[in-house]
Design a protein around this motif. Structure first.
Motif, PDB file in Angstrom:
ATOM      1  N   VAL A 143      -2.143   6.398   9.634  1.00 42.20           N
ATOM      2  CA  VAL A 143      -2.249   6.542   8.166  1.00 42.20           C
ATOM      3  C   VAL A 143      -3.643   7.353   8.187  1.00 42.20           C
ATOM      4  O   VAL A 143      -4.689   7.294   8.724  1.00 42.20           O
ATOM      5  N   LEU A 144      -3.564   8.437   7.082  1.00 43.43           N
ATOM      6  CA  LEU A 144      -4.889   9.209   6.739  1.00 43.43           C
ATOM      7  C   LEU A 144      -5.949   8.556   5.790  1.00 43.43           C
ATOM      8  O   LEU A 144      -5.374   7.957   4.842  1.00 43.43           O
ATOM      9  N   GLU A 145      -6.979   8.756   6.211  1.00 45.77           N
ATOM     10  CA  GLU A 145      -8.116   8.335   5.415  1.00 45.77           C
ATOM     11  C   GLU A 145      -8.155   8.794   4.133  1.00 45.77           C
ATOM     12  O   GLU A 145      -7.872  10.100   3.904  1.00 45.77           O
ATOM     13  N   ASP A 146      -8.276   8.150   3.015  1.00 41.40           N
ATOM     14  CA  ASP A 146      -8.243   8.741   1.691  1.00 41.40           C
ATOM     15  C   ASP A 146      -9.882   8.501   1.146  1.00 41.40           C
ATOM     16  O   ASP A 146      -9.992   7.585   0.463  1.00 41.40           O
ATOM     17  N   PRO A 147     -10.557   9.409   1.309  1.00 40.63           N
ATOM     18  CA  PRO A 147     -12.153   9.023   0.613  1.00 40.63           C
ATOM     19  C   PRO A 147     -12.155   8.983  -0.564  1.00 40.63           C
ATOM     20  O   PRO A 147     -12.962   8.375  -1.102  1.00 40.63           O
ATOM     21  N   GLN A 148     -11.144   9.610  -1.387  1.00 42.87           N
ATOM     22  CA  GLN A 148     -11.478   9.597  -2.823  1.00 42.87           C
ATOM     23  C   GLN A 148     -10.565   8.537  -3.363  1.00 42.87           C
ATOM     24  O   GLN A 148     -10.576   8.067  -4.528  1.00 42.87           O
ATOM     25  N   GLN A 149      -9.986   7.535  -2.461  1.00 43.09           N
ATOM     26  CA  GLN A 149      -9.433   6.056  -2.695  1.00 43.09           C
ATOM     27  C   GLN A 149      -8.464   6.237  -3.782  1.00 43.09           C
ATOM     28  O   GLN A 149      -8.454   5.716  -4.619  1.00 43.09           O
ATOM     29  N   ALA A 179      -7.538  13.341  10.766  1.00 37.89           N
ATOM     30  CA  ALA A 179      -8.004  11.789  10.528  1.00 37.89           C
ATOM     31  C   ALA A 179      -7.729  11.676   8.994  1.00 37.89           C
ATOM     32  O   ALA A 179      -7.677  10.389   8.622  1.00 37.89           O
ATOM     33  N   SER A 180      -8.213  12.563   8.262  1.00 37.39           N
ATOM     34  CA  SER A 180      -8.448  12.416   6.702  1.00 37.39           C
ATOM     35  C   SER A 180      -7.693  13.683   5.887  1.00 37.39           C
ATOM     36  O   SER A 180      -7.180  14.362   6.496  1.00 37.39           O
ATOM     37  N   ILE A 181      -7.228  12.963   4.692  1.00 37.03           N
ATOM     38  CA  ILE A 181      -6.469  13.795   3.995  1.00 37.03           C
ATOM     39  C   ILE A 181      -7.547  15.393   3.667  1.00 37.03           C
ATOM     40  O   ILE A 181      -6.770  16.447   3.743  1.00 37.03           O
ATOM     41  N   ARG A 223       0.799  -1.209   0.051  1.00 33.50           N
ATOM     42  CA  ARG A 223       0.014  -0.021  -0.238  1.00 33.50           C
ATOM     43  C   ARG A 223       0.799   1.283  -0.142  1.00 33.50           C
ATOM     44  O   ARG A 223       1.932   1.302   0.690  1.00 33.50           O
ATOM     45  N   LEU A 224       0.315   2.313  -0.843  1.00 32.60           N
ATOM     46  CA  LEU A 224       0.819   3.563  -0.658  1.00 32.60           C
ATOM     47  C   LEU A 224      -0.094   4.647   0.374  1.00 32.60           C
ATOM     48  O   LEU A 224      -1.304   4.292  -0.001  1.00 32.60           O
ATOM     49  N   TYR A 225       0.258   5.504   0.790  1.00 35.91           N
ATOM     50  CA  TYR A 225      -0.546   6.276   1.704  1.00 35.91           C
ATOM     51  C   TYR A 225       0.064   7.648   2.254  1.00 35.91           C
ATOM     52  O   TYR A 225       1.281   7.755   1.998  1.00 35.91           O
ATOM     53  N   TRP A 226      -0.579   8.333   2.725  1.00 35.68           N
ATOM     54  CA  TRP A 226      -0.100   9.577   3.581  1.00 35.68           C
ATOM     55  C   TRP A 226      -0.139   9.216   4.954  1.00 35.68           C
ATOM     56  O   TRP A 226      -1.344   8.813   5.251  1.00 35.68           O
ATOM     57  N   ALA A 227       0.622   9.535   5.726  1.00 40.09           N
ATOM     58  CA  ALA A 227       0.579   9.315   7.210  1.00 40.09           C
ATOM     59  C   ALA A 227       0.971  10.681   8.030  1.00 40.09           C
ATOM     60  O   ALA A 227       1.546  11.557   7.517  1.00 40.09           O
ATOM     61  N   VAL A 228       0.594  10.783   9.279  1.00 41.53           N
ATOM     62  CA  VAL A 228       0.884  11.889  10.088  1.00 41.53           C
ATOM     63  C   VAL A 228       1.581  11.055  11.298  1.00 41.53           C
ATOM     64  O   VAL A 228       1.299  10.063  11.800  1.00 41.53           O
ATOM     65  N   PRO A 229       2.431  11.812  11.973  1.00 41.04           N
ATOM     66  CA  PRO A 229       2.936  11.202  13.361  1.00 41.04           C
ATOM     67  C   PRO A 229       1.765  10.987  14.152  1.00 41.04           C
ATOM     68  O   PRO A 229       0.903  11.625  14.305  1.00 41.04           O
TER      69      PRO A 229
END
Length: 290
Positions: free
Chosen positions: A212-218, A125-127, A110-116
């Motif tokens: 990991v930040l939620e990615d509503p647009q997937q 919680a989300s992008i 998986r690829l994703y954006w995350a925050v500490p």
């Protein structure tokens, strides 16, 4: 004895001394390897397997477009590993009909954006939350990824556009891996707010608490990491080599741990691979069983 006669006798002796059934030396396999550390350790396992099967292996490294270009031009025989169908799909598509999927090293890539993790979940919680005024006031608006031309950066460009982040003041950059990882280390140490384009397997997930930040647009999909081989090379490999290579499987936790041993413990990738294989004989024997 005159020289010509001596040369003739020497030639006859060499011919007679060489067994008629002597097998030719196997050709060297050129293994393409993307120059990010998690590929390096997984590729070291594949290299060790091929060498135990009697295949000399030469490794060539480069960024994503470079290695896929080498594969397409016949300058590399195999690639460890292609993330399919999403992250590397755009790179493999032009040459897909000339490749064989030889082995799946791990699934759920998986690829994703995350925050500490110290960034409060109720705030981010989300992008989509990155655009909230109170988040903009604290968040580092420079988002740094790694791997020019990689699926991570291509996907991150789509995230920037799809979520309107550039208009909100964010900037997406590519940096060398040491700078990219240092930004996370610094933020984790000083409590800074930042966004980390990341993936699994990746050893940083084992070192730092992340969310990991939620990615509503997937935007980012789920992939499998595949060893791909040029068809003409695959067809020339012995049946046993094809069978054994097809059984090699690592999984996400192991791929992460192998990279951690290299990056944190400082063990060379080849030694990491050999040490793990020696410590897990049952798994390795299952790959090599007749």
């Amino acid at each position: 004895m005159k020289a010509p006669a001596a040369l003739l006798l020497l030639s006859i002796w060499l011919i007679c001394a060489t067994p008629a059934h002597a097998a030719p030396e196997p050709e060297t396999l050129v293994m393409g390897q993307i120059n990010l550390s998690f590929y390096t350790t997984s590729a070291a396992v594949v290299k060790e397997v091929l060498q135990r099967l009697g295949h000399p292996v030469q490794v060539v490294e480069g960024n994503h477009p470079d290695i896929y270009g080498r594969l397409g031009r016949g300058e590399a025989d195999l690639l460890v590993a292609s993330w399919l169908p999403n992250a590397h799909g755009h790179l493999q598509a032009p040459i897909a009909d000339r490749l064989v999927e030889a082995a799946t090293l791990y699934e759920d890539a998986r690829l994703y954006w995350a925050v500490p993790a110290h960034v409060p979940a109720e705030a981010v919680a989300s992008i989509d939350d990155l655009k909230k005024p109170d988040v903009l006031a604290r968040m580092d608006r420079r988002i740094v990824g790694v791997g020019p031309g990689s699926g991570l950066m291509k996907g991150s460009e789509r995230v920037m556009q799809g979520y309107g982040l550039q208009q909100a003041g964010y900037q997406l950059d590519v940096a060398p891996a040491p700078e990219w990882s240092k930004r996370l280390a610094d933020a984790s140490a000083n409590g800074g707010w930042m966004v980390m384009p990341l993936w699994q397997p990746q050893y940083l997930n084992a070192l730092y608490p992340l969310r990991v930040l939620e990615d509503p647009q997937q935007v980012f999909g789920v992939d499998r990491a595949v060893v791909v081989v040029r068809k003409e090379v695959w067809q020339q490999l012995p049946a046993r080599s094809r069978e054994v290579l097809g059984r090699v499987y690592l999984g996400i936790p192991l791929a992460t741990e192998l990279e951690r041993r290299m990056m944190v413990d400082g063990t060379p990738a080849e030694q990491v691979a050999r040490d793990w294989m020696a410590a897990n004989p049952a798994t390795v024997e299952a790959w090599f069983h007749e």
